[in-house]
Design an enzyme around this catalytic site. Sequence first.
Site, PDB file in Angstrom:
ATOM      1  CG  ASP A   1      42.768  32.098  38.855  1.00  0.00           C
ATOM      2  OD1 ASP A   1      41.843  32.345  38.065  1.00  0.00           O
ATOM      3  OD2 ASP A   1      43.857  32.704  38.841  1.00  0.00           O
TER       4      ASP A   1
ATOM      5  CD  GLU B   1      41.543  17.668  57.075  1.00  0.00           C
ATOM      6  OE1 GLU B   1      41.070  18.778  57.414  1.00  0.00           O
ATOM      7  OE2 GLU B   1      42.757  17.479  56.874  1.00  0.00           O
TER       8      GLU B   1
HETATM    9  C1  GLC Z   1      42.101  33.207  35.443  1.00  0.00           C
HETATM   10  C2  GLC Z   1      40.938  34.120  35.735  1.00  0.00           C
HETATM   11  C3  GLC Z   1      41.215  35.469  35.150  1.00  0.00           C
HETATM   12  C4  GLC Z   1      42.481  36.019  35.792  1.00  0.00           C
HETATM   13  C5  GLC Z   1      43.646  35.050  35.636  1.00  0.00           C
HETATM   14  C6  GLC Z   1      44.790  35.409  36.552  1.00  0.00           C
HETATM   15  O1  GLC Z   1      42.236  32.936  34.107  1.00  0.00           O
HETATM   16  O2  GLC Z   1      39.746  33.552  35.258  1.00  0.00           O
HETATM   17  O3  GLC Z   1      40.148  36.362  35.333  1.00  0.00           O
HETATM   18  O4  GLC Z   1      42.818  37.238  35.178  1.00  0.00           O
HETATM   19  O5  GLC Z   1      43.282  33.737  35.983  1.00  0.00           O
HETATM   20  O6  GLC Z   1      44.439  35.208  37.892  1.00  0.00           O
END
Ligand code: GLC
Length: 557
Positions: free
Chosen positions: A214, A263
């Site tokens: 993310d 790993e």
């Molecule tokens: C990314 C995710 C989104 C989330 C953001 C913060 O863009 O896809 O859904 O709100 O990160 O974590």
Amino acid sequence: MTDVLLSESRRTDPATWWRQAAVYQIYPRSFADANGDGLGDIPGVVSRADYLAELGIDAVWLSPFYPSALADGGYDVADYRNVDPRLGTLEDFDRMIAALHERGIRVIVDIVPNHSSNLHPWFQEALAAGRGSAERERYIFREGTGENGEQPPSDWGAAFGGSAWERVEDGQWYLHSFATEQPDFNWDHPDVRADFLRTLRFWSDRGVDGFRIDVAHMLTKDLTEPLPSRAELEGLPHDGNHPLSDRDDVHEIYAEWRRVFNEYDPPRTGVAEAWVSTPERRARYASAEGLGQAFNFDLLVADFDAAQFRTIIADNLAQSAASGSSTTWVLSNHDVTRHATRYGLPALEGRPVKQGVEWIKAGGPEDWIDREQGLRRARAATLLLLGLPGSAYLYQGEELGLQEVADIPADRRQDPAFFRGGEFDGFGRDGCRVPLPWTAAGPSFGFGEAEAHLPQPASFAKYAVDVEAADPDSTLSLYREALRLRRVLQTDEQLEWTETGRADVLSFVRPNGWRVVTNFGTAPFDLGADASRIVLGPVDAGSLPAESTVWIAPAGR
Ligand code: GLC
């Protein structure tokens, strides 16, 4: 036949399966609810394992299923090494891995490293320990400005609106790039680095095959004082030295993660969600010394337009060839208006995504949208995408041609973006997260025994899996057939464009002779002799109808 066997082994090769995989994104709280509490869960995924196998995907990517107060749909993680009790247990998770692996489906989980939930024990400890404590060092705490520190440390805005700083009881402020409940970690802290390595090993040991990272471009920050203003930040180049985004030093983290991935046998894989300024900068995340792959969102923000598609495809294939990775294609995910809806709206400022936002903000007026056209274009774009080299990321429900739900009442909405405005413009992303319809009848259309956590419109009945499975012309039948054929046809990671004599018709051929032709225009396109070898897609008296794609088998098959 030889090339068929070759591509089959490449697809199943444990070290390279991800290069041309079809990956299906599951948003677990909205997929299937096995315990009847209105929220989708891990046993729900297990109960639909046969459905996933029949669909013909190679892997699933699960959005966060970790303990969370759901301030941001689970992207506010309170415990990185557990399952939200409302979604099941770790034993359920193990059962899910086994059920999917048995069916030849690999599993990717979401890692959220830029921020935790404010309920994470480390953040609670930081609050309790007070200013100047070692506990506060794991996050980004600062004194405020103004006479009594009553002003935030800078005027930076959070992605979901409002200030990026929140004041705590003793008067200090902490940084949150997203919702207030999502404090940013301090990635200069060794505890933070070590803990994420532990998390990667924890899930890898449980059999997870890969990770989706993310906002991978945001982890490292240069917060040397004085902090720049928002206007100053906007003027700074994105050259690897920007204080907040896509810094060169973030790749030290991913190099360390790669060593962990390696790993394992087979090595685990990664795919970065990195919103960066150029394909060249994106390629750094996708390198073999880094995460391995990065999302390419270019088609997701493009119009249904031949010239735009061609440029995007050519650029990304060139870029991935240069980086040694393979590219990724995405038309929908949990953050944007579903593409079957987007393509039914007139483009705004050349961006259908933007139009989706405006349409939802207006409450989804029917007279703005041509739903038939939207679905027709969505099917054409998907068939084109599934014919491309590289991996395809599909979002749950798109295989049904599911529409965005625009008219969710404010008191049922969950997305912080809806309530706070900000970068997402106050439109909210709940409309693409409404639970799936599995049956035309029954409570919550077969999603579960109870009413779904986000309201499903009556129109979902016609998109239900049981309805579409019985209809050979449905979008579900088209996806199943496309994914089945793709396994046979997918070949080396190249394509060659074929000139069509029409600016609104794209045609390319893969090394084994598999040809894909998309008519973006409104006039039919004469397919000539190719018409006799069509294996998928519509054809009308030897012509490719408006806004559609066909797959043509290699000659001599
Ligand atoms: C990314 C995710 C989104 C989330 C953001 C913060 O863009 O896809 O859904 O709100 O990160 O974590």
